[in-house]
Each structure stands twice: as structure tokens, then as C-alpha cells.
Design a protein around this motif. Structure first.
Motif, mmCIF file in Angstrom:
data_model
loop_
_atom_site.group_PDB
_atom_site.id
_atom_site.type_symbol
_atom_site.label_atom_id
_atom_site.label_comp_id
_atom_site.label_asym_id
_atom_site.label_seq_id
_atom_site.Cartn_x
_atom_site.Cartn_y
_atom_site.Cartn_z
ATOM 1 N N SER A 39 9.866 -10.700 4.539
ATOM 2 C CA SER A 39 10.253 -10.038 5.338
ATOM 3 C C SER A 39 10.216 -8.974 5.038
ATOM 4 O O SER A 39 11.169 -8.136 5.414
ATOM 5 N N ASP A 40 9.705 -8.245 3.749
ATOM 6 C CA ASP A 40 9.772 -6.986 3.304
ATOM 7 C C ASP A 40 8.448 -7.067 2.481
ATOM 8 O O ASP A 40 8.253 -8.061 1.915
ATOM 9 N N GLY A 41 8.535 -6.026 1.663
ATOM 10 C CA GLY A 41 7.411 -5.423 0.949
ATOM 11 C C GLY A 41 7.303 -5.661 -0.263
ATOM 12 O O GLY A 41 6.488 -6.218 -1.096
ATOM 13 N N PRO A 42 8.526 -5.414 -0.951
ATOM 14 C CA PRO A 42 8.810 -6.226 -2.585
ATOM 15 C C PRO A 42 8.561 -7.712 -2.554
ATOM 16 O O PRO A 42 7.619 -8.245 -3.148
ATOM 17 N N ALA A 43 9.329 -8.011 -1.330
ATOM 18 C CA ALA A 43 8.590 -9.384 -1.027
ATOM 19 C C ALA A 43 7.059 -10.538 -1.091
ATOM 20 O O ALA A 43 6.865 -11.325 -1.569
ATOM 21 N N ALA A 44 6.548 -9.036 -0.268
ATOM 22 C CA ALA A 44 5.000 -9.497 0.271
ATOM 23 C C ALA A 44 4.177 -9.156 -1.212
ATOM 24 O O ALA A 44 3.155 -10.356 -1.060
ATOM 25 N N VAL A 45 4.583 -7.736 -1.965
ATOM 26 C CA VAL A 45 3.612 -7.699 -2.825
ATOM 27 C C VAL A 45 3.840 -9.646 -4.623
ATOM 28 O O VAL A 45 2.767 -9.859 -4.991
ATOM 29 N N GLU A 46 4.985 -9.838 -4.615
ATOM 30 C CA GLU A 46 4.869 -11.074 -5.411
ATOM 31 C C GLU A 46 4.281 -12.562 -4.893
ATOM 32 O O GLU A 46 3.558 -12.775 -5.838
ATOM 33 N N LEU A 47 4.368 -12.132 -3.202
ATOM 34 C CA LEU A 47 4.262 -13.483 -2.642
ATOM 35 C C LEU A 47 2.461 -13.192 -2.619
ATOM 36 O O LEU A 47 2.308 -14.339 -2.750
ATOM 37 N N VAL A 48 1.722 -12.235 -2.543
ATOM 38 C CA VAL A 48 0.619 -11.961 -2.825
ATOM 39 C C VAL A 48 -0.472 -11.993 -3.852
ATOM 40 O O VAL A 48 -1.209 -13.198 -4.307
ATOM 41 N N ALA A 49 0.275 -11.970 -4.968
ATOM 42 C CA ALA A 49 0.199 -12.000 -6.364
ATOM 43 C C ALA A 49 -0.097 -13.640 -6.735
ATOM 44 O O ALA A 49 -0.275 -14.018 -6.893
ATOM 45 N N ARG A 50 0.603 -13.984 -6.086
ATOM 46 C CA ARG A 50 0.968 -15.758 -6.313
ATOM 47 C C ARG A 50 -0.246 -16.334 -5.549
ATOM 48 O O ARG A 50 -1.066 -17.461 -6.149
ATOM 49 N N ALA A 51 -0.250 -16.178 -4.064
ATOM 50 C CA ALA A 51 -1.195 -16.835 -3.103
ATOM 51 C C ALA A 51 -2.278 -16.458 -2.886
ATOM 52 O O ALA A 51 -3.308 -16.616 -2.908
ATOM 53 N N ASP A 52 -2.774 -15.578 -3.439
ATOM 54 C CA ASP A 52 -4.243 -14.450 -3.650
ATOM 55 C C ASP A 52 -4.536 -14.788 -1.813
ATOM 56 O O ASP A 52 -5.978 -15.606 -2.054
ATOM 57 N N PRO A 53 -4.265 -14.386 -0.965
ATOM 58 C CA PRO A 53 -4.889 -14.281 0.319
ATOM 59 C C PRO A 53 -5.522 -13.699 0.260
ATOM 60 O O PRO A 53 -6.036 -12.575 -0.337
#
Length: 211
Positions: A39-53
Motif C-alpha cells: 500500500s506504499d513505497g517502503p512496503a513495496a520495496v521490502e515486498l519486491v525484495a522477497r517476492a522477486d516479481p
């Protein structure tokens, strides 16, 4: 038969309803799979690092942290996936900030379903994707940037405007006449003109020589 590879996507938008709608729409395509939401930029960065989409579908303006800041950080981290901006904002500032931060594409939320699907697939391949109106703005911005004269080109053109010859300009600037001619050639190309008088007229019209 081998099942086709699915494109993994992380959705980033501060509105849950928007994310729900996008998830349903994207997964109806068959080859697109949403693997996470933020739902926001910081959360997105961490999620992308884990999910590797393969693709990050990124909104720009979010209360918890902007999309541009997130794109900048993802670019710094050299993530494997590509960022496709999906937003309602189409100002020059928003567009150029996102693209300069590292976004691969920029679509508006009024895009048709087929356009969004095609955009996500192209982004996964690393291809640039721009909404028509965004593409027009980018081209206009690039053209505007190319008309900016260098300091020396400006000096040469100001002397031309005062009626100085190439020889006189060369003496004033302590350069050769050939150098003056080269500068003028560049000025003509940037302003889209073919002679001295037209260059001066266009330069005044665009306020490149002052009012």
C-alpha cells in the motif's frame, strides 16, 4: 502440453479496492499472476525484495511513501523485475520523475484492459511502455530539451543578433572562424532553421536571448 510461463506481478497502490480490481482483472488473463500487494513505497520495496516479481505495477502518490522514491530504491538495489507505473497523474513532473528514477513504462488508469495486459507483458520483457498521451509529453519534453543552447552557442547567436560577421565573432571570442561556423550549424539544427536571420528570430521568439 507444457503450461506457459506466468508473469509474476506485485501490485502497489494505497487503495484496497483498486488492488482488488486489478488483481481480478490481471489474473483473468491466464498468463499473469499477482504474487503480492503493498500500500506504499517502503512496503513495496521490502515486498519486491522477497517476492522477486517479473513486474512491479506501481502507483505514484501514496500517503505512506511515494512511488518515485520506491522506484529509485528498487533501481539502486538492482532488482531483477521491471517497474510499470499505473497512475492517474500525467504531468511532466510526475512522468519524468518516474522514468528518470528507473521505471520501464508509464500507463494511466484509464487504460483499456487489453492495453494493460499488453503493457505488463512488454514490461516483463524489459520493453518501454507509454500511454499515448504520456508518449506525446515525453517527446515534447525531449524536443524542448534539445533546443537549449550551450553557453558558447548562446554567445555566438547574441553576437549574430548584433550584426557581427563570423570573422568579428571569432575575434571577439578568441576562436577560429571554423569554430564559429560549427557553433552556428549546431544552433541551426537545434532551432530548426537554415540561416542567421531565422535563427535570431526564433531565438527571440523562444526567449533564448532574453526579452
Amino acid at each position: 502440453m507444457t503450461e506457459p510461463m506466468r508473469i509474476s506481478i506485485v501490485l502497489v497502490d494505497d487503495h484496497p479496492v483498486v488492488r482488488d480490481g486489478l488483481r481480478g482483472m490481471l489474473e483473468s488473463a491466464g498468463d499473469l499472476a499477482v504474487v503480492g500487494e503493498a500500500s506504499d513505497g517502503p512496503a513495496a520495496v521490502e515486498l519486491v525484495a522477497r517476492a522477486d516479481p517479473d513486474v512491479v505495477l506501481m502507483d505514484l502518490r501514496m500517503p505512506g511513501g511515494s512511488g518515485v522514491d520506491a522506484i529509485t530504491e528498487l533501481t539502486r538495489r538492482r532488482i531483477r523485475g521491471h517497474v510499470l507505473v499505473l497512475t492517474t497523474y500525467d504531468t511532466d513532473r510526475d512522468i519524468m520523475a518516474a522514468l528518470e528514477a528507473g521505471a520501464t513504462g508509464y500507463l494511466l488508469k484509464d487504460a483499456r484492459r487489453e492495453e494493460l495486459f499488453a503493457g505488463v507483458r512488454a514490461t516483463a520483457r524489459g520493453e518501454s511502455v507509454l500511454s499515448p498521451s504520456v508518449a506525446t509529453r515525453v517527446v515534447s519534453r525531449v524536443r524542448a530539451d534539445t533546443t537549449e543552447l550551450s553557453d558558447r552557442e548562446g554567445e555566438v547567436l547574441r553576437l549574430v543578433a548584433r550584426g557581427r560577421s563570423n570573422r568579428e565573432i571569432a575575434r571577439t571570442l578568441f576562436v577560429s572562424e571554423a569554430t564559429v561556423k560549427t557553433h552556428l550549424t549546431h544552433v541551426y539544427e537545434k532551432l530548426g532553421v537554415g540561416d542567421r536571420a531565422a535563427a535570431v528570430a526564433v531565438a527571440y521568439e523562444r526567449r533564448l536571448l532574453g526579452d
